[in-house]
Write a protein that holds these residues in place. Structure first.
Motif, PDB file in Angstrom:
ATOM      1  N   TYR A   7       0.811  -1.218   0.000  1.00  0.00           N
ATOM      2  CA  TYR A   7       0.000   0.000   0.000  1.00  0.00           C
ATOM      3  C   TYR A   7       0.842   1.265   0.000  1.00  0.00           C
ATOM      4  O   TYR A   7       1.854   1.355   0.704  1.00  0.00           O
ATOM      5  CB  TYR A   7      -0.882   0.021   1.255  1.00  0.00           C
ATOM      6  N   VAL A   8       0.420   2.240  -0.787  1.00  0.00           N
ATOM      7  CA  VAL A   8       1.010   3.573  -0.710  1.00  0.00           C
ATOM      8  C   VAL A   8      -0.121   4.586  -0.851  1.00  0.00           C
ATOM      9  O   VAL A   8      -0.929   4.497  -1.781  1.00  0.00           O
ATOM     10  CB  VAL A   8       2.035   3.813  -1.839  1.00  0.00           C
ATOM     11  N   ASN A   9      -0.192   5.495   0.076  1.00  0.00           N
ATOM     12  CA  ASN A   9      -1.230   6.520   0.074  1.00  0.00           C
ATOM     13  C   ASN A   9      -1.095   7.429  -1.161  1.00  0.00           C
ATOM     14  O   ASN A   9       0.017   7.675  -1.628  1.00  0.00           O
ATOM     15  CB  ASN A   9      -1.106   7.337   1.360  1.00  0.00           C
ATOM     16  N   GLU A  10      -2.216   7.931  -1.646  1.00  0.00           N
ATOM     17  CA  GLU A  10      -2.191   8.754  -2.857  1.00  0.00           C
ATOM     18  C   GLU A  10      -1.339  10.005  -2.672  1.00  0.00           C
ATOM     19  O   GLU A  10      -0.542  10.361  -3.534  1.00  0.00           O
ATOM     20  CB  GLU A  10      -3.617   9.150  -3.252  1.00  0.00           C
ATOM     21  N   ASP A  11      -1.499  10.671  -1.546  1.00  0.00           N
ATOM     22  CA  ASP A  11      -0.704  11.872  -1.289  1.00  0.00           C
ATOM     23  C   ASP A  11       0.781  11.544  -1.284  1.00  0.00           C
ATOM     24  O   ASP A  11       1.601  12.259  -1.850  1.00  0.00           O
ATOM     25  CB  ASP A  11      -1.081  12.473   0.086  1.00  0.00           C
ATOM     26  N   THR A  12       1.106  10.443  -0.633  1.00  0.00           N
ATOM     27  CA  THR A  12       2.504  10.020  -0.571  1.00  0.00           C
ATOM     28  C   THR A  12       3.043   9.780  -1.974  1.00  0.00           C
ATOM     29  O   THR A  12       4.155  10.187  -2.306  1.00  0.00           O
ATOM     30  CB  THR A  12       2.630   8.718   0.246  1.00  0.00           C
ATOM     31  N   LYS A  13       2.226   9.132  -2.780  1.00  0.00           N
ATOM     32  CA  LYS A  13       2.649   8.860  -4.158  1.00  0.00           C
ATOM     33  C   LYS A  13       3.084  10.144  -4.848  1.00  0.00           C
ATOM     34  O   LYS A  13       4.121  10.189  -5.499  1.00  0.00           O
ATOM     35  CB  LYS A  13       1.491   8.236  -4.939  1.00  0.00           C
ATOM     36  N   LEU A  14       2.291  11.185  -4.678  1.00  0.00           N
ATOM     37  CA  LEU A  14       2.617  12.452  -5.319  1.00  0.00           C
ATOM     38  C   LEU A  14       3.966  12.977  -4.840  1.00  0.00           C
ATOM     39  O   LEU A  14       4.813  13.383  -5.634  1.00  0.00           O
ATOM     40  CB  LEU A  14       1.522  13.487  -5.023  1.00  0.00           C
ATOM     41  N   LYS A  15       4.153  12.929  -3.529  1.00  0.00           N
ATOM     42  CA  LYS A  15       5.423  13.418  -2.976  1.00  0.00           C
ATOM     43  C   LYS A  15       6.594  12.613  -3.547  1.00  0.00           C
ATOM     44  O   LYS A  15       7.626  13.167  -3.935  1.00  0.00           O
ATOM     45  CB  LYS A  15       5.405  13.291  -1.443  1.00  0.00           C
ATOM     46  N   VAL A  16       6.407  11.304  -3.596  1.00  0.00           N
ATOM     47  CA  VAL A  16       7.482  10.437  -4.100  1.00  0.00           C
ATOM     48  C   VAL A  16       7.760  10.726  -5.570  1.00  0.00           C
ATOM     49  O   VAL A  16       8.914  10.889  -5.988  1.00  0.00           O
ATOM     50  CB  VAL A  16       7.107   8.950  -3.917  1.00  0.00           C
ATOM     51  N   GLU A  17       6.704  10.823  -6.332  1.00  0.00           N
ATOM     52  CA  GLU A  17       6.874  11.135  -7.752  1.00  0.00           C
ATOM     53  C   GLU A  17       7.682  12.410  -7.926  1.00  0.00           C
ATOM     54  O   GLU A  17       8.594  12.484  -8.746  1.00  0.00           O
ATOM     55  CB  GLU A  17       5.492  11.320  -8.409  1.00  0.00           C
ATOM     56  N   GLN A  18       7.312  13.403  -7.128  1.00  0.00           N
ATOM     57  CA  GLN A  18       7.994  14.684  -7.201  1.00  0.00           C
ATOM     58  C   GLN A  18       9.480  14.529  -6.884  1.00  0.00           C
ATOM     59  O   GLN A  18      10.339  15.013  -7.623  1.00  0.00           O
ATOM     60  CB  GLN A  18       7.326  15.640  -6.193  1.00  0.00           C
ATOM     61  N   ALA A  19       9.755  13.808  -5.820  1.00  0.00           N
ATOM     62  CA  ALA A  19      11.154  13.609  -5.407  1.00  0.00           C
ATOM     63  C   ALA A  19      11.946  12.886  -6.491  1.00  0.00           C
ATOM     64  O   ALA A  19      13.083  13.240  -6.804  1.00  0.00           O
ATOM     65  CB  ALA A  19      11.191  12.826  -4.098  1.00  0.00           C
TER      66      ALA A  19
END
Lengths: 335, 335
Positions: free
Chosen positions: B27-39
């Motif tokens: 599982y990965v939270n949607e918000d987290t996904k965005l942060k990770v993508e950005q990084a």
DNA sequence: AGAAAGTATGTAACCGGTTACACATTATTT
DNA sequence: AAATAATGTGTAACCGGTTACATACTTTCT
């Protein structure tokens, strides 16, 4: 699968000693060596290349990026590369780019991810900044038959211009009085230089006309189409210099189909020296590049760069050689 | 080069989360996904394939072991393999064995060290215990055009026997009254089955004689030599079935050189369907195998085995197809 | 004799990912 | 309302090598 720690345990020494033994760096006592050898043998230990790659950032892998393995020229090249690579303990990754810039880019990305030790490049579109980028990442690169505009890098090529002139001269020597040229893609160094060589050789001659050249795209069907167009425009053409052997094969086929005798009515000369020029009848005269040698040398060069034996960029220009065969062997040398 | 820890730090999460994000497992939270993508974007992060290989024992690499890339049949096969591999995110390692058992063994050893995910094998000498050994080490294997004696394993091949019979029948259909066969190495399944197919088709016919077959070693020069011997023994041969296209090319060349007209005096049929049959004049009739398709299918099969989608061993037999061309197109069908 | 150089070996961090396991929070059942 | 399941995240061990550094013993030099 046994690991280095298993071996260390069995031999009664530390992993560092095993590693030193394997890589022959650092001191290892003779007695210890024997024990280690014994342990390796009993465990049938084989060092794991992936772990090595991760730790030592050297994977023993080189990549060959070129247009298409199906092209006999590149097949022979690939063979040479693999042979040399194997001798030096390297493994070859095959990359068919079809001369498409996006495929090349994707490959480069993937290859970086895989820590390839070096890249042999024989496709069209490498840009100067790609070369720079690789340089920055310390990934050795050798270019085959093409050099980037600005960036400096190692290049292996041969004397295309001179070869083209030899071809034309030979056709004139056997009595041709109107020689056409089927040229390859002008995005390629090879296509360009051979065309220039032809033009320089004939442009001052009375029979010359710009309509004596026709594109053939380095392909068999291109060669066939070119012959058709050329003979329509100039039915009196009696010599054809094809920019590579593949096109020459197409030209021969078309000429025979048109009922024109080769070499008596039209003499034909190719370029490259691939083996296929020998399977047709008549065999095709060609300006041969030492393809296998070029592959060998470029691979050796790459490996030397990888192993740090060479720092500076080098350029090697191979000589080409005219090989006369049936397609220019005329009964009577009229003139 | 940025690492997964750099990305984790920048995104303010742990490496596990990054890994889960990348591999789309857990599982990965949607918000987290965005942060990770950005990084990932800002760091231009590319996961390191070697580290992945070590940790996950999956390298995204398959090996192709075959006799010689210089042989157009294998070149086309290699092309198909690479194309499919690339589509699935795999990389292809090239191994020319020259059909030498020791080279094959060395390759297998090296490939194991490198954790290749699977092997595509199209060389002669793989022994049953080698197959067993690979099976024990869980390295998927697909064999092309040859099956080991005892061991069971996945095989992709085509209907050689049937194809040979089609070839002979076709030669008889166009009026041939004495048909010879140039056969390939009897160590190969392909060479053997095609010879058997020929024999089964003609042995009951009045004109048959064992001296109508001659070896050609799957090579151009072999085909030439065979024609010479055959025509000397039986000057009345009016049809030749060559065990592969390469030998057929040699045969055609020799026939033309001997002044024999193809197809009117001697009709000729090859086997394989390589492109080279089209570059000569006349073009050569051949029993074509779907080479590219065979390469594609075997690679897909291998990848499915690697990814666990298939457990059991499979065998695929491709149909062959007679492609009639100039070399059997007779003006008059006398009889 | 004492310093310096050479020989021999071990400890532990590191390469850059994956993943089992633990834990916390939220949603769904009963 | 309590029990259970689903979601979300972090810690730390692990994959199997390499290598910097520490340590100890010999040998050679001055």
């Amino acid at each position: 699968m046994a690991t280095i720690r298993d071996v260390a345990k069995l031999a009664g020494v530390s992993v560092a000693t095993i590693s030193r033994f394997l890589n022959k760096n650092g001191y290892v006592n003779e007695d210890t060596k024997l024990k280690v050898e014994q342990a390796i043998k009993t465990l049938q230990y084989e060092p794991n290349a992936i772990a090595r790659g991760l730790a030592g950032r050297k994977t023993g892998t080189i990549a060959l990026i070129f247009p298409d393995i199906t092209n006999p020229f590149f097949a022979e090249l690939a063979r040479a590369v693999e042979d040399v690579a194997r001798m030096y303990g390297y493994t070859v990754i095959l990359c068919n780019s079809d001369n498409q810039a996006d495929k090349e880019q994707t490959y480069i990305k993937v290859l970086k991810q895989r820590y390839v030790d070096g890249i042999l490049f024989a496709s069209y579109n490498l840009r100067s900044d790609d070369v720079e980028a690789l340089k920055n990442e310390k990934i050795p690169l050798v270019m085959l038959d093409r050099a980037p505009r600005d960036a400096s890098c190692s290049v292996v090529s041969s004397k295309h211009l001179e070869g083209a002139q030899m071809a034309v001269q030979h056709l004139m020597d056997v009595g041709c009085k109107k020689i056409a040229h089927i040229y390859g893609p002008q995005e390629t160094v090879t296509g360009r230089e051979r065309l220039i060589g032809y033009e320089q050789s004939v442009k001052h001659l009375p029979w010359y006309s710009p309509s004596l050249v026709e594109p053939g795209y380095f392909r068999v069907d291109g060669g066939m189409a070119a012959v058709e167009n050329l003979m329509q425009r100039h039915p009196d053409i009696d010599g054809i210099f094809a920019g590579n052997d593949t096109m020459a094969l197409g030209a021969l086929k078309k000429l025979q189909r048109m009922g024109l005798h080769v070499p008596d009515q039209v003499a034909l000369c190719g370029f490259d020296g691939i083996d296929l020029t020998l399977i047709v009848e008549p065999e095709i005269t060609t300006v041969s590049q030492p393809i296998y040698d070029m592959g060998m040398l470029s691979t050796r060069l790459l490996i030397k760069k990888i192993e740090g034996d060479i720092k500076e960029e080098q350029t090697h220009l191979f000589d080409v050689k005219l090989i006369t065969r049936g397609s220019t062997e005329r009964k009577r040398n009229d003139e």
